[in-house]
Scaffold this motif. Sequence first.
Motif, PDB file in Angstrom:
ATOM      1  N   ARG A 120       0.877  -1.173   0.000  1.00  0.00           N
ATOM      2  CA  ARG A 120       0.000   0.000   0.000  1.00  0.00           C
ATOM      3  C   ARG A 120       0.914   1.221   0.000  1.00  0.00           C
ATOM      4  O   ARG A 120       1.351   1.686   1.050  1.00  0.00           O
ATOM      5  CB  ARG A 120      -0.915   0.002   1.240  1.00  0.00           C
ATOM      6  N   ASN A 121       1.226   1.723  -1.179  1.00  0.00           N
ATOM      7  CA  ASN A 121       2.256   2.758  -1.297  1.00  0.00           C
ATOM      8  C   ASN A 121       1.885   4.081  -0.646  1.00  0.00           C
ATOM      9  O   ASN A 121       2.768   4.831  -0.219  1.00  0.00           O
ATOM     10  CB  ASN A 121       2.603   2.982  -2.774  1.00  0.00           C
ATOM     11  N   ASP A 122       0.593   4.373  -0.562  1.00  0.00           N
ATOM     12  CA  ASP A 122       0.152   5.616   0.068  1.00  0.00           C
ATOM     13  C   ASP A 122       0.088   5.417   1.584  1.00  0.00           C
ATOM     14  O   ASP A 122      -0.778   4.693   2.078  1.00  0.00           O
ATOM     15  CB  ASP A 122      -1.218   6.019  -0.465  1.00  0.00           C
ATOM     16  N   PRO A 123       0.974   6.044   2.356  1.00  0.00           N
ATOM     17  CA  PRO A 123       0.992   5.820   3.802  1.00  0.00           C
ATOM     18  C   PRO A 123      -0.234   6.375   4.514  1.00  0.00           C
ATOM     19  O   PRO A 123      -0.483   6.028   5.676  1.00  0.00           O
ATOM     20  CB  PRO A 123       2.263   6.542   4.253  1.00  0.00           C
ATOM     21  N   LYS A 124      -1.002   7.216   3.820  1.00  0.00           N
ATOM     22  CA  LYS A 124      -2.208   7.779   4.412  1.00  0.00           C
ATOM     23  C   LYS A 124      -3.451   6.964   4.078  1.00  0.00           C
ATOM     24  O   LYS A 124      -4.569   7.366   4.406  1.00  0.00           O
ATOM     25  CB  LYS A 124      -2.367   9.234   3.960  1.00  0.00           C
ATOM     26  N   ASN A 125      -3.255   5.825   3.438  1.00  0.00           N
ATOM     27  CA  ASN A 125      -4.363   4.927   3.129  1.00  0.00           C
ATOM     28  C   ASN A 125      -5.022   4.490   4.436  1.00  0.00           C
ATOM     29  O   ASN A 125      -4.385   3.868   5.285  1.00  0.00           O
ATOM     30  CB  ASN A 125      -3.827   3.717   2.361  1.00  0.00           C
ATOM     31  N   PRO A 126      -6.321   4.790   4.627  1.00  0.00           N
ATOM     32  CA  PRO A 126      -6.961   4.527   5.928  1.00  0.00           C
ATOM     33  C   PRO A 126      -7.113   3.054   6.262  1.00  0.00           C
ATOM     34  O   PRO A 126      -7.378   2.709   7.421  1.00  0.00           O
ATOM     35  CB  PRO A 126      -8.332   5.204   5.787  1.00  0.00           C
ATOM     36  N   GLU A 127      -6.948   2.152   5.290  1.00  0.00           N
ATOM     37  CA  GLU A 127      -7.134   0.731   5.585  1.00  0.00           C
ATOM     38  C   GLU A 127      -5.896   0.087   6.192  1.00  0.00           C
ATOM     39  O   GLU A 127      -5.969  -1.031   6.727  1.00  0.00           O
ATOM     40  CB  GLU A 127      -7.532  -0.031   4.315  1.00  0.00           C
ATOM     41  N   ILE A 128      -4.737   0.758   6.147  1.00  0.00           N
ATOM     42  CA  ILE A 128      -3.494   0.122   6.604  1.00  0.00           C
ATOM     43  C   ILE A 128      -3.571  -0.326   8.064  1.00  0.00           C
ATOM     44  O   ILE A 128      -3.260  -1.484   8.374  1.00  0.00           O
ATOM     45  CB  ILE A 128      -2.278   1.032   6.363  1.00  0.00           C
ATOM     46  N   PRO A 129      -3.970   0.528   9.015  1.00  0.00           N
ATOM     47  CA  PRO A 129      -3.978   0.072  10.421  1.00  0.00           C
ATOM     48  C   PRO A 129      -4.830  -1.168  10.657  1.00  0.00           C
ATOM     49  O   PRO A 129      -4.416  -2.073  11.393  1.00  0.00           O
ATOM     50  CB  PRO A 129      -4.526   1.285  11.186  1.00  0.00           C
ATOM     51  N   SER A 130      -5.998  -1.236  10.036  1.00  0.00           N
ATOM     52  CA  SER A 130      -6.857  -2.401  10.265  1.00  0.00           C
ATOM     53  C   SER A 130      -6.251  -3.656   9.654  1.00  0.00           C
ATOM     54  O   SER A 130      -6.367  -4.754  10.224  1.00  0.00           O
ATOM     55  CB  SER A 130      -8.258  -2.147   9.691  1.00  0.00           C
ATOM     56  N   LEU A 131      -5.591  -3.533   8.507  1.00  0.00           N
ATOM     57  CA  LEU A 131      -4.938  -4.685   7.893  1.00  0.00           C
ATOM     58  C   LEU A 131      -3.801  -5.194   8.784  1.00  0.00           C
ATOM     59  O   LEU A 131      -3.625  -6.401   8.962  1.00  0.00           O
ATOM     60  CB  LEU A 131      -4.398  -4.319   6.508  1.00  0.00           C
TER      61      LEU A 131
END
Length: 364
Positions: free
Chosen positions: A272-283
């Motif tokens: 997920r190259n965009d660090p501001k992608n909101p799904e990262i923490p849940s993943l």
Amino acid sequence: MKTFLITLLILVLPAVKLSVPDDLPMNKVQVIGSHNSYKKAIDPALFKLFQLKDSASASKIDYEHISIIDQLDMGLLNLEIDVYADEKGGRYAHPKGLDWVKNQPDFDPEGKMKEPGFKVFHIIDLDFRSHMLTFKDGLKQLRDWSLAHPDHNPIFITLEPKDGASKSPASTQPEKFTPAIFDELDKVMLDNLGKDQIITPDMVRGKYKTLESAVLHDNWPTLKKAKGKFIFVLDDHEAKRAMYITGHPSLKGRVLFANADPGTPEAAMMIRNDPKNPEIPSLVKKGYIIRTRADADTEQARTNDRSDFTAACNSGAQIITTDYYLKSTHFKSDYVVSFETGNKYFRLNPLFIGSVKDTQGANK
């Protein structure tokens, strides 16, 4: 309230200075590494010519890296390698860029590009200077370094198979990846790095029916078991990913993890190259390992903008890549990426601080 507490923990992380226990699963740490790790600078005269033709594109590739070994010696724990197929050898031995500007230094004095096998460089005919011209030699570099440092933390490597055709018919055209070429890629990795040095999907899946099920049940190796090893993820989300998975459900028998979507049997490591992608923490909290970027195309370094790096840290993405673990030598900037205290490139993942604090307290 829960979001506030997580944010507070992230903000105070530098002051917490929690140790990272060996029995912690490897998905609960956070590391910093390099992007296009093999890349040397384009020859100045060739770069100037390209800059005159397309200054915007030139600015995006105006960076370089120290050697792979020097990066590992610094403590970086992620690398990115681009591979081009070259079954017969010689396809990329004489880049067109050498003809565009005469009298450039030799980029391949030992003639390695004439040998059959996978090659490593950034852009055909233009950005072809590399610290590991052949993938085989690069793997041997990694193995030799690892054997000399057997207690190193696991090193994450993003592997991008490149075969996009050039729009110009005069340019060198890449060899297309096929199922047989992917089989050969796996074989080259096992032959030159060694199965004992690699964390494979089979190791993580273990007794579980699918790789994703193992990941969702926290079946990643502990740091202790992962010491001295490498783990690879295939950077593709379309045809080449499907080609690599076909015939290998849950990546059985494969060497690389795939950038697979959540909810699929192969899901384990994702990009997920965009660090501001909101799904990262849940993943991350579900158990997946995520790679993101602190900077791209030299933009953040030129403006000294650390907001994406801060977002990457706070997201919990386990792998954060940068072109600037050292300050730029191509333009003036103070931009550089590292964690603020302790180990500059390895730390406890901020999303798991609470669980580790509880565990350490219980073990006192």
